[in-house]
Design an enzyme around this catalytic site. Sequence first.
Site, PDB file in Angstrom:
ATOM      1  N   PHE A 257       0.858  -1.183   0.239  1.00 15.43           N
ATOM      2  CA  PHE A 257      -0.039  -0.070  -0.008  1.00 15.43           C
ATOM      3  C   PHE A 257       0.939   1.385  -0.091  1.00 15.43           C
ATOM      4  O   PHE A 257       0.322   2.378  -0.256  1.00 15.43           O
ATOM      5  CB  PHE A 257      -1.043  -0.144   1.253  1.00 15.43           C
ATOM      6  CG  PHE A 257       0.035   0.556   2.372  1.00 15.43           C
ATOM      7  CD1 PHE A 257      -0.289   1.801   2.756  1.00 15.43           C
ATOM      8  CD2 PHE A 257       0.364  -0.519   3.454  1.00 15.43           C
ATOM      9  CE1 PHE A 257       0.403   2.315   4.030  1.00 15.43           C
ATOM     10  CE2 PHE A 257       0.895  -0.056   4.596  1.00 15.43           C
ATOM     11  CZ  PHE A 257       0.978   1.504   4.708  1.00 15.43           C
TER      12      PHE A 257
ATOM     13  N   GLU B 114       9.503  -4.282  12.823  1.00 24.21           N
ATOM     14  CA  GLU B 114       8.963  -3.089  12.283  1.00 24.21           C
ATOM     15  C   GLU B 114       7.741  -2.547  12.740  1.00 24.21           C
ATOM     16  O   GLU B 114       6.777  -3.203  12.848  1.00 24.21           O
ATOM     17  CB  GLU B 114       8.801  -3.402  10.827  1.00 24.21           C
ATOM     18  CG  GLU B 114       8.681  -2.348   9.844  1.00 24.21           C
ATOM     19  CD  GLU B 114       8.427  -2.552   8.441  1.00 24.21           C
ATOM     20  OE1 GLU B 114       7.676  -3.809   8.084  1.00 24.21           O
ATOM     21  OE2 GLU B 114       8.877  -2.148   7.470  1.00 24.21           O
TER      22      GLU B 114
ATOM     23  N   CYS C 212       9.390   1.852   3.577  1.00 22.93           N
ATOM     24  CA  CYS C 212      10.477   0.917   3.760  1.00 22.93           C
ATOM     25  C   CYS C 212      11.903   1.472   3.873  1.00 22.93           C
ATOM     26  O   CYS C 212      12.810   0.763   4.671  1.00 22.93           O
ATOM     27  CB  CYS C 212      10.395  -0.155   2.880  1.00 22.93           C
ATOM     28  SG  CYS C 212      11.184   0.355   1.153  1.00 22.93           S
TER      29      CYS C 212
ATOM     30  N   GLU D 136      -4.863  -3.696  -1.767  1.00 25.77           N
ATOM     31  CA  GLU D 136      -6.343  -3.559  -1.979  1.00 25.77           C
ATOM     32  C   GLU D 136      -6.808  -2.418  -1.111  1.00 25.77           C
ATOM     33  O   GLU D 136      -7.768  -1.611  -1.299  1.00 25.77           O
ATOM     34  CB  GLU D 136      -7.132  -4.700  -1.378  1.00 25.77           C
ATOM     35  CG  GLU D 136      -6.743  -5.299  -0.081  1.00 25.77           C
ATOM     36  CD  GLU D 136      -5.777  -5.918   0.214  1.00 25.77           C
ATOM     37  OE1 GLU D 136      -4.577  -5.663  -0.589  1.00 25.77           O
ATOM     38  OE2 GLU D 136      -5.617  -6.827   1.141  1.00 25.77           O
ATOM     39  N   ARG D 137      -5.719  -1.710  -0.386  1.00 25.61           N
ATOM     40  CA  ARG D 137      -5.951  -0.533   0.515  1.00 25.61           C
ATOM     41  C   ARG D 137      -6.006   0.729  -0.300  1.00 25.61           C
ATOM     42  O   ARG D 137      -6.891   1.798   0.181  1.00 25.61           O
ATOM     43  CB  ARG D 137      -5.086  -0.488   1.610  1.00 25.61           C
ATOM     44  CG  ARG D 137      -5.513  -1.530   2.609  1.00 25.61           C
ATOM     45  CD  ARG D 137      -4.404  -1.419   3.662  1.00 25.61           C
ATOM     46  NE  ARG D 137      -3.528  -2.385   3.806  1.00 25.61           N
ATOM     47  CZ  ARG D 137      -2.502  -2.518   4.586  1.00 25.61           C
ATOM     48  NH1 ARG D 137      -2.544  -1.990   5.530  1.00 25.61           N
ATOM     49  NH2 ARG D 137      -1.724  -3.591   4.349  1.00 25.61           N
TER      50      ARG D 137
ATOM     51  N   SER E 229       5.446  -7.218   3.251  1.00 28.52           N
ATOM     52  CA  SER E 229       5.886  -7.311   4.629  1.00 28.52           C
ATOM     53  C   SER E 229       6.776  -8.835   4.500  1.00 28.52           C
ATOM     54  O   SER E 229       6.316  -9.641   3.674  1.00 28.52           O
ATOM     55  CB  SER E 229       4.814  -7.408   5.662  1.00 28.52           C
ATOM     56  OG  SER E 229       3.523  -8.359   5.279  1.00 28.52           O
TER      57      SER E 229
ATOM     58  N   LYS F  32      -1.000  -6.935  -9.328  1.00 29.07           N
ATOM     59  CA  LYS F  32      -2.005  -7.023  -8.355  1.00 29.07           C
ATOM     60  C   LYS F  32      -1.757  -6.163  -6.969  1.00 29.07           C
ATOM     61  O   LYS F  32      -0.710  -6.523  -6.363  1.00 29.07           O
ATOM     62  CB  LYS F  32      -1.865  -8.539  -7.671  1.00 29.07           C
ATOM     63  CG  LYS F  32      -3.212  -9.252  -7.113  1.00 29.07           C
ATOM     64  CD  LYS F  32      -3.676  -8.385  -5.979  1.00 29.07           C
ATOM     65  CE  LYS F  32      -2.896  -8.529  -4.630  1.00 29.07           C
ATOM     66  NZ  LYS F  32      -3.292  -7.451  -3.485  1.00 29.07           N
TER      67      LYS F  32
HETATM   68  P1  NAD Z   1       1.432  -6.643   2.875  1.00 29.97           P
HETATM   69  O1  NAD Z   1       2.607  -7.602   3.025  1.00 29.97           O
HETATM   70  O2  NAD Z   1       0.375  -6.536   4.057  1.00 29.97           O
HETATM   71  O3  NAD Z   1       0.803  -6.492   1.514  1.00 29.97           O
HETATM   72  C1  NAD Z   1       1.606  -6.557   0.473  1.00 29.97           C
HETATM   73  C2  NAD Z   1       0.722  -7.467  -0.713  1.00 29.97           C
HETATM   74  O4  NAD Z   1       0.447  -8.823  -0.462  1.00 29.97           O
HETATM   75  C3  NAD Z   1      -0.510  -6.550  -1.036  1.00 29.97           C
HETATM   76  O5  NAD Z   1      -0.824  -6.662  -2.434  1.00 29.97           O
HETATM   77  C4  NAD Z   1      -1.525  -7.465  -0.248  1.00 29.97           C
HETATM   78  O6  NAD Z   1      -2.836  -7.436  -0.756  1.00 29.97           O
HETATM   79  C5  NAD Z   1      -0.914  -8.942  -0.385  1.00 29.97           C
HETATM   80  N1  NAD Z   1      -1.272  -9.787   0.879  1.00 29.97           N
HETATM   81  C6  NAD Z   1      -1.817  -9.410   2.111  1.00 29.97           C
HETATM   82  N2  NAD Z   1      -2.047 -10.571   2.725  1.00 29.97           N
HETATM   83  C7  NAD Z   1      -1.441 -11.361   1.889  1.00 29.97           C
HETATM   84  C8  NAD Z   1      -1.365 -13.202   2.473  1.00 29.97           C
HETATM   85  N3  NAD Z   1      -1.931 -13.589   3.517  1.00 29.97           N
HETATM   86  N4  NAD Z   1      -1.073 -13.882   1.239  1.00 29.97           N
HETATM   87  C9  NAD Z   1      -0.661 -13.280   0.155  1.00 29.97           C
HETATM   88  N5  NAD Z   1      -0.585 -12.065  -0.072  1.00 29.97           N
HETATM   89  C10 NAD Z   1      -1.191 -11.184   0.624  1.00 29.97           C
HETATM   90  O7  NAD Z   1       2.270  -5.151   3.020  1.00 29.97           O
HETATM   91  P2  NAD Z   1       1.665  -3.757   3.219  1.00 29.97           P
HETATM   92  O8  NAD Z   1       1.312  -3.375   4.528  1.00 29.97           O
HETATM   93  O9  NAD Z   1       0.772  -3.496   1.990  1.00 29.97           O
HETATM   94  O10 NAD Z   1       3.019  -2.945   2.921  1.00 29.97           O
HETATM   95  C11 NAD Z   1       3.945  -2.430   4.119  1.00 29.97           C
HETATM   96  C12 NAD Z   1       4.973  -3.557   4.121  1.00 29.97           C
HETATM   97  O11 NAD Z   1       5.729  -3.437   2.957  1.00 29.97           O
HETATM   98  C13 NAD Z   1       6.049  -3.218   4.883  1.00 29.97           C
HETATM   99  O12 NAD Z   1       6.809  -4.466   5.798  1.00 29.97           O
HETATM  100  C14 NAD Z   1       7.255  -2.327   4.460  1.00 29.97           C
HETATM  101  O13 NAD Z   1       8.532  -2.500   5.040  1.00 29.97           O
HETATM  102  C15 NAD Z   1       7.216  -3.151   3.041  1.00 29.97           C
HETATM  103  N6  NAD Z   1       7.739  -2.735   2.021  1.00 29.97           N
HETATM  104  C16 NAD Z   1       8.999  -3.037   1.548  1.00 29.97           C
HETATM  105  C17 NAD Z   1       9.524  -2.465   0.429  1.00 29.97           C
HETATM  106  C18 NAD Z   1      10.930  -3.019   0.127  1.00 29.97           C
HETATM  107  O14 NAD Z   1      11.318  -2.550  -0.915  1.00 29.97           O
HETATM  108  N7  NAD Z   1      11.581  -3.873   0.707  1.00 29.97           N
HETATM  109  C19 NAD Z   1       9.030  -1.337  -0.170  1.00 29.97           C
HETATM  110  C20 NAD Z   1       7.602  -1.016   0.453  1.00 29.97           C
HETATM  111  C21 NAD Z   1       7.159  -1.434   1.328  1.00 29.97           C
END
Ligand code: NAD
Length: 500
Positions: free
Chosen positions: A149, A383, A281, A176-177, A226, A173
Amino acid sequence: MRDIHHFIDGKSFQGGSGRFSDVFDPNTGEVQARVQLATESEVDRAVQAAQNAFEGWSSTNPQRRARVMFEFKRLVEANMDELAELLSSEHGKVIADSKGDVQRGLEVIEFACGIPHALKGEYTWGAGPGIDVYSMRQPLGVVSGITPFNFPAMIPMWMFGVAIAVGNTFILKPSERDPSVPVRLAELMMEAGAPAGVLNVVHGDKAAVDAILTHPLIHAVSFVGSSDIAHYVYQTGAANHKRVQAMGGAKNHGIVLPDADMDQVIKDLSGAAFGSAGERCMALPVVVPVGKQTADILRERMEAEIPSLRVGVSTDADAHYGPVVTAQHRERVAGWIERGVQDGAELVVDGRDFSLQGHEKGYFIGPSLFDHVKPEMASYQEEIFGPVLQIVRAESFEEALALPSKHQYGNGVAIFTQNGRAARDFAARVNVGMVGINVPIPVPVAYHTFGGWKRSAFGDTNQHGMEGVKFWTKVKTVTARWPDSDLEHADSSFVIPTMR
Ligand code: NAD
């Protein structure tokens, strides 16, 4: 209620799953739309559209594909205000920061405009008698990106910018937020001249992600989110014969040596710890001053600086940062602050009671500052992803170097000093993927590459730059023999050919 649809085969597609996710306005706490959550067969529909588009798009010459990228860049720039407003309204970051989100993505598109150059292969004339060897990079086919998101414009563009330019067709994909900006980007890509099916957007949750990870026609998956989910995506994708890169969470440290320019450090830390409500991140949520005197000065200066930070609605041009993305996330951040207190860290500034007049239901949280945070505390190890800065005091350079090096995450790190030799030593020895020297948020420029180490990234290849080109293509190497004359015949050989 506004419904946000998928975007498949060049047009909006209304799914039929009957499952939706609410999209909130974080400034008000109100539901402003609902987004459809795809079924497996809807993901398959997008994959079939992408598969149909692949032959034509992959055989379009690279210069023509680059022209689509040039036009896409022009269109995104022309629609910058609209995109930034849309982004802020679903994410909550302030408008200027949303423009930065779009702009950082566009920089990858600029790189993609030069794709003919990046795709030039290698050639060896005369590797043997009449023998030439050359290699070419070919696209993989239908590929996919799953995005978080916190950068709904930049991270999709990191992925599809390069993937499409090299000739793949793409299934995005998004989170969804905040799903609206990715759809707008796909519409603009069509307007820029990409054929239908080249860029598709499918909304969804785990069901859609699993459908992507197991689909036999999808050849590569790039994920950012994450760490636990990144690890799951990495393992499941690989078990299903896909190439996978999966970027995860972070806990970036800023090391402050006694000779650092403290005025600059305080400014840099404020922006890097609290900007975008800490939902980056590459934020700097941990600061490690070296020596008691440095720590005492830093704490005092930071405590004095925090009241000048303005938290406001995302359309407030004077606000430094806006609300966090959801009520649930706000609770999570507040929970980590409570946990830090329970574990014995000193809460110097508590942002939990902050409330914005007239927006009491918005997901706002004030800046918080902890001192005397210890490495064994859970709130240090995990985090938080909110506007919380933790001071972890170190007595020596070596102790400071060990903290980010031993942490489970290894995305980014920064060192603040005027000592070039110390900075150089630190950059070479620290066990982290991206290093800033007097640069608080060391996100590399688009023609370099982005990627962390340890639990911040699973897989071997980084995002964008030549690493991106490598991830989204496969190499074919051709060995060709053109003897000097038609009469020249080589003898049969029953041993492995060698170059003598
Ligand atoms: P998230 O892991 O909740 O979601 C990421 C994606 O995974 C979304 O598209 C979501 O729909 C999907 N998803 C959610 N639950 C799932 C499940 N159980 N199984 C499969 N897919 C699922 O992350 P977020 O809250 O949207 O974003 C924040 C996180 O992303 C933080 O941990 C941040 O550090 C990380 N991030 C990392 C980088 C990097 O380059 N390392 C960059 C940006 C964000």
